[in-house]
Design a protein around this motif. Structure first.
Motif, PDB file in Angstrom:
ATOM      1  N   ILE A  19       0.854  -1.184   0.000  1.00 19.82           N
ATOM      2  CA  ILE A  19       0.000   0.000   0.000  1.00 19.82           C
ATOM      3  C   ILE A  19       0.892   1.237   0.000  1.00 19.82           C
ATOM      4  N   ARG A  20       0.651   2.134  -0.940  1.00 18.91           N
ATOM      5  CA  ARG A  20       1.417   3.380  -0.979  1.00 18.91           C
ATOM      6  C   ARG A  20       0.563   4.490  -0.384  1.00 18.91           C
ATOM      7  N   MET A  21       0.941   4.919   0.800  1.00 17.51           N
ATOM      8  CA  MET A  21       0.130   5.930   1.498  1.00 17.51           C
ATOM      9  C   MET A  21       0.672   7.331   1.224  1.00 17.51           C
ATOM     10  N   ASP A  22      -0.122   8.314   1.627  1.00 14.84           N
ATOM     11  CA  ASP A  22       0.300   9.714   1.553  1.00 14.84           C
ATOM     12  C   ASP A  22       0.796  10.099   0.171  1.00 14.84           C
ATOM     13  N   GLN A  23       0.219   9.491  -0.830  1.00 14.21           N
ATOM     14  CA  GLN A  23       0.606   9.877  -2.175  1.00 14.21           C
ATOM     15  C   GLN A  23      -0.209  11.073  -2.604  1.00 14.21           C
ATOM     16  N   SER A  24       0.429  12.073  -3.136  1.00 12.50           N
ATOM     17  CA  SER A  24      -0.365  13.140  -3.735  1.00 12.50           C
ATOM     18  C   SER A  24      -0.858  12.602  -5.075  1.00 12.50           C
ATOM     19  N   ALA A  25      -1.739  13.348  -5.716  1.00 10.21           N
ATOM     20  CA  ALA A  25      -2.304  12.884  -6.976  1.00 10.21           C
ATOM     21  C   ALA A  25      -1.186  12.662  -7.996  1.00 10.21           C
ATOM     22  N   TRP A  26      -0.114  13.415  -7.857  1.00 11.81           N
ATOM     23  CA  TRP A  26       1.017  13.250  -8.771  1.00 11.81           C
ATOM     24  C   TRP A  26       2.290  13.273  -7.950  1.00 11.81           C
ATOM     25  N   SER A  27       3.302  12.548  -8.393  1.00 11.98           N
ATOM     26  CA  SER A  27       4.567  12.560  -7.683  1.00 11.98           C
ATOM     27  C   SER A  27       5.747  12.615  -8.641  1.00 11.98           C
ATOM     28  N   LYS A  28       5.540  12.138  -9.861  1.00 11.92           N
ATOM     29  CA  LYS A  28       6.627  12.141 -10.830  1.00 11.92           C
ATOM     30  C   LYS A  28       6.551  13.346 -11.757  1.00 11.92           C
ATOM     31  N   GLY A  29       5.358  13.879 -11.940  1.00 14.06           N
ATOM     32  CA  GLY A  29       5.202  14.986 -12.857  1.00 14.06           C
ATOM     33  C   GLY A  29       3.808  15.556 -12.758  1.00 14.06           C
ATOM     34  N   VAL A  30       3.621  16.723 -13.363  1.00 10.57           N
ATOM     35  CA  VAL A  30       2.318  17.360 -13.326  1.00 10.57           C
ATOM     36  C   VAL A  30       2.076  17.992 -14.695  1.00 10.57           C
ATOM     37  N   GLY A  31       0.858  17.819 -15.193  1.00  9.27           N
ATOM     38  CA  GLY A  31       0.592  18.329 -16.534  1.00  9.27           C
ATOM     39  C   GLY A  31      -0.823  18.818 -16.708  1.00  9.27           C
ATOM     40  N   ASN A  32      -0.995  19.671 -17.681  1.00  4.97           N
ATOM     41  CA  ASN A  32      -2.328  20.106 -18.094  1.00  4.97           C
ATOM     42  C   ASN A  32      -2.346  20.205 -19.621  1.00  4.97           C
ATOM     43  N   GLY A  33      -3.487  19.900 -20.170  1.00  5.65           N
ATOM     44  CA  GLY A  33      -3.622  20.018 -21.616  1.00  5.65           C
ATOM     45  C   GLY A  33      -5.074  20.201 -21.961  1.00  5.65           C
ATOM     46  N   THR A  34      -5.338  20.649 -23.168  1.00  5.95           N
ATOM     47  CA  THR A  34      -6.730  20.835 -23.551  1.00  5.95           C
ATOM     48  C   THR A  34      -6.929  20.696 -25.052  1.00  5.95           C
ATOM     49  N   THR A  35      -8.060  20.111 -25.397  1.00  7.30           N
ATOM     50  CA  THR A  35      -8.496  20.134 -26.779  1.00  7.30           C
ATOM     51  C   THR A  35      -9.021  21.531 -27.068  1.00  7.30           C
ATOM     52  N   LEU A  36      -8.547  22.124 -28.137  1.00  7.83           N
ATOM     53  CA  LEU A  36      -8.905  23.506 -28.450  1.00  7.83           C
ATOM     54  C   LEU A  36     -10.315  23.549 -29.041  1.00  7.83           C
ATOM     55  N   PRO A  37     -11.061  24.617 -28.744  1.00  7.82           N
ATOM     56  CA  PRO A  37     -12.441  24.697 -29.249  1.00  7.82           C
ATOM     57  C   PRO A  37     -12.489  24.619 -30.774  1.00  7.82           C
ATOM     58  N   ARG A  38     -11.438  25.130 -31.427  1.00 10.36           N
ATOM     59  CA  ARG A  38     -11.311  24.960 -32.877  1.00 10.36           C
ATOM     60  C   ARG A  38      -9.833  24.831 -33.218  1.00 10.36           C
ATOM     61  N   ASP A  39      -9.569  24.245 -34.387  1.00  6.21           N
ATOM     62  CA  ASP A  39      -8.180  24.082 -34.805  1.00  6.21           C
ATOM     63  C   ASP A  39      -7.497  25.441 -34.906  1.00  6.21           C
ATOM     64  N   ILE A  40      -6.225  25.473 -34.556  1.00  9.93           N
ATOM     65  CA  ILE A  40      -5.449  26.702 -34.716  1.00  9.93           C
ATOM     66  C   ILE A  40      -4.255  26.410 -35.613  1.00  9.93           C
ATOM     67  N   ASP A  41      -3.784  27.441 -36.311  1.00 12.06           N
ATOM     68  CA  ASP A  41      -2.619  27.254 -37.179  1.00 12.06           C
ATOM     69  C   ASP A  41      -1.676  28.454 -37.138  1.00 12.06           C
ATOM     70  N   LYS A  42      -1.818  29.267 -36.073  1.00 11.46           N
ATOM     71  CA  LYS A  42      -0.907  30.413 -35.935  1.00 11.46           C
ATOM     72  C   LYS A  42      -0.220  30.353 -34.569  1.00 11.46           C
ATOM     73  N   PRO A  43       1.115  30.490 -34.552  1.00 13.89           N
ATOM     74  CA  PRO A  43       1.847  30.466 -33.279  1.00 13.89           C
ATOM     75  C   PRO A  43       1.264  31.440 -32.242  1.00 13.89           C
ATOM     76  N   ARG A  44       0.812  32.602 -32.705  1.00 15.25           N
ATOM     77  CA  ARG A  44       0.272  33.596 -31.775  1.00 15.25           C
ATOM     78  C   ARG A  44      -0.909  33.032 -30.985  1.00 15.25           C
ATOM     79  N   ASP A  45      -1.757  32.287 -31.665  1.00 19.66           N
ATOM     80  CA  ASP A  45      -2.898  31.666 -30.974  1.00 19.66           C
ATOM     81  C   ASP A  45      -2.416  30.571 -30.022  1.00 19.66           C
ATOM     82  N   ALA A  46      -1.451  29.788 -30.492  1.00 19.92           N
ATOM     83  CA  ALA A  46      -0.920  28.713 -29.650  1.00 19.92           C
ATOM     84  C   ALA A  46      -0.312  29.291 -28.381  1.00 19.92           C
ATOM     85  N   PHE A  47       0.375  30.417 -28.514  1.00 14.06           N
ATOM     86  CA  PHE A  47       1.051  31.009 -27.349  1.00 14.06           C
ATOM     87  C   PHE A  47       0.051  31.393 -26.265  1.00 14.06           C
TER      88      PHE A  47
END
Length: 412
Positions: A238-266
DNA sequence: TCTGGGGTCCTAGGACCC
DNA sequence: TCTGGGGTCCTAGGACCC
């Protein structure tokens, strides 16, 4: 003998929605009609996250599109997800577990392992009491699996649903586990299943009867692991006291519409930087590796990463690195998804300043912390960067909402 | 109205050092 | 000019889980 329980909430998101609505005076129990929790197709998040048992009878499956689900069942009632609510329900259940045993491992928002030490325990009684308590105090049902290790307990909790308790002790394996299709085994997913089928392995029993060396030859260490699982061999603690993440943390999202300009990506990358950096700082960690993930409109996904000379938790450092990574990695096609992940985590104390750090470093970290404090106290929308004004992009993108605050609130 | 988001672990190749 | 082996780190991709 030491015993392990695996507790799994039945149709978790949907059950929690149903309970919450009943508690708020709604007469309708979502669990009794064809219903589902699902995302919003308009922003291209339209998949089924959880379904009721009546919905399952229409052949609706988790992960399929809302569109497909509605074709199978036009009167399906779909409600949007409320992750903050699910975290609260999960927390409440966790507090009950800790009254039964201190050895609890949270495996996900709706699954936990529990270890019961000692011998002579009336485990059936203990399990039934736990089920009853959760049902009476919290209003939803769970499945409980009991065995002598975590793997077998997890397999047992999956046997028949809902509101059931099953055992799967080693001597029960041939009768209860070997007849099951091989894809029901933990760690046999959609890539491994066809490989096993091609070898004539259709059931977990077939897998168990296959020579171990043959599987190692074909599937390397993964083959060895699933062969052991098929025999019920597993011994992790049993691994106790584990936070939801321990090796890494990430966020990502599907964009409401496709983008093709770096300015939008930024702009999206800035929103992702804000949320992922906030989570990093709340977890009191520094990251040394920054990774970007891109997914094209054709669903081709690829990553690019960079290891920094010194670890960081600063939003601007993370954002600037991501911009540079994006320009190196982007293949020029239109994009559907952007993600960020921070790994190579370390403890921040004492902060290691390098020779080349500027004096502004200190004030930047102080500023990040003040903004964090404001967001924690007054909500994430209390302060935002000017570039997001009059834009449809959210200033914080991803799971840094109520759920993380709730996780951290015990610290504050 | 096509296909989410957040994790962990493993593998394989190349760089680099001894 | 050619020939080694071992160890570690870094990177990209893929498999699995919920």
């Amino acid at each position: 003998m030491t015993l392990y329980f695996h507790i799994d909430v039945n149709s978790a998101y949907l059950s929690w929605e149903a309970v919450s609505r009943l508690q708020h005076g709604d007469a309708l129990d979502l669990r009794l009609i064809p219903s589902a929790v699902g995302g919003d197709p308009k922003s291209r998040h339209g998949i089924i996250l959880a379904k009721s048992i009546p919905a399952k009878k229409y052949g609706i499956t988790t992960g399929e599109t809302l569109h497909e689900a509605l074709e199978k069942c036009p009167h399906l009632l779909v409600v949007p997800p409320r992750y903050g609510l699910y975290m609260q329900a999960s927390e409440a259940m966790h507090r009950i577990f800790l009254e039964v045993s201190p050895y609890v491992q949270r495996f996900s928002i709706d699954e936990s392992f529990m270890m019961i030490p000692g011998s002579g325990v009336d485990y059936l009684r203990l399990g039934e009491d736990l089920k009853t308590r959760i049902r009476e105090e919290l209003g939803f049902t769970v499945n409980i699996g009991i065995s002598s290790n975590k793997l077998l307990a997890k397999m047992a909790s999956d046997f028949s649903k809902p509101d059931a308790l099953h055992t799967l002790f080693p001597e029960e394996i041939p009768q209860k586990m070997w007849p099951l299709p091989v894809e029901d085994l933990f760690m046999v997913g959609r890539a491994t299943r066809p490989k096993l089928k091609a070898l004539g392995i259709h059931t977990i029993g077939d897998l168990a009867a296959t020579p171990r060396s043959y599987l190692v030859h074909r599937l390397k260490s993964h083959g060895e692991m699933i062969w052991e699982f098929a025999h019920g061999l597993e011994s992790s603690k049993i691994r106790m006291d584990q936070s939801a993440w321990s090796k890494g943390v990430g966020n990502g999202t599907t964009l409401p519409r496709d983008i093709d300009k770096p300015r939008d990506a930024f702009l999206y990358l800035l929103g992702l930087s804000e949320s992922v950096a906030l989570r990093l700082r709340l977890g009191q960690k520094l990251a040394r590796v920054i990774m970007i993930r891109l997914k094209s409109s054709e669903f081709k996904s690829y990553t690019h990463q960079r290891t920094l000379l010194s670890p960081t938790d600063e939003t601007p450092v993370i954002y600037e690195t991501l911009k540079s990574l994006f320009m190196e990695a982007w293949r020029g096609e239109s994009l559907r998804y952007l993600g960020v992940r921070l790994t190579g985590l370390s403890e921040p104390t004492p902060y290691q300043y390098t020779l080349f750090d500027s004096p502004e470093k200190e004030s930047q970290r102080a500023l990040d912390r003040q903004i964090d404090a404001l967001r924690l106290r007054y909500g994430k929308n209390v302060i935002q960067r000017g570039v997001f004004l009059h834009k449809r992009v959210k200033p914080l993108i991803g799971g840094v909402g109520e759920e993380d605050y709730l996780m951290m609130s015990s610290l504050l």
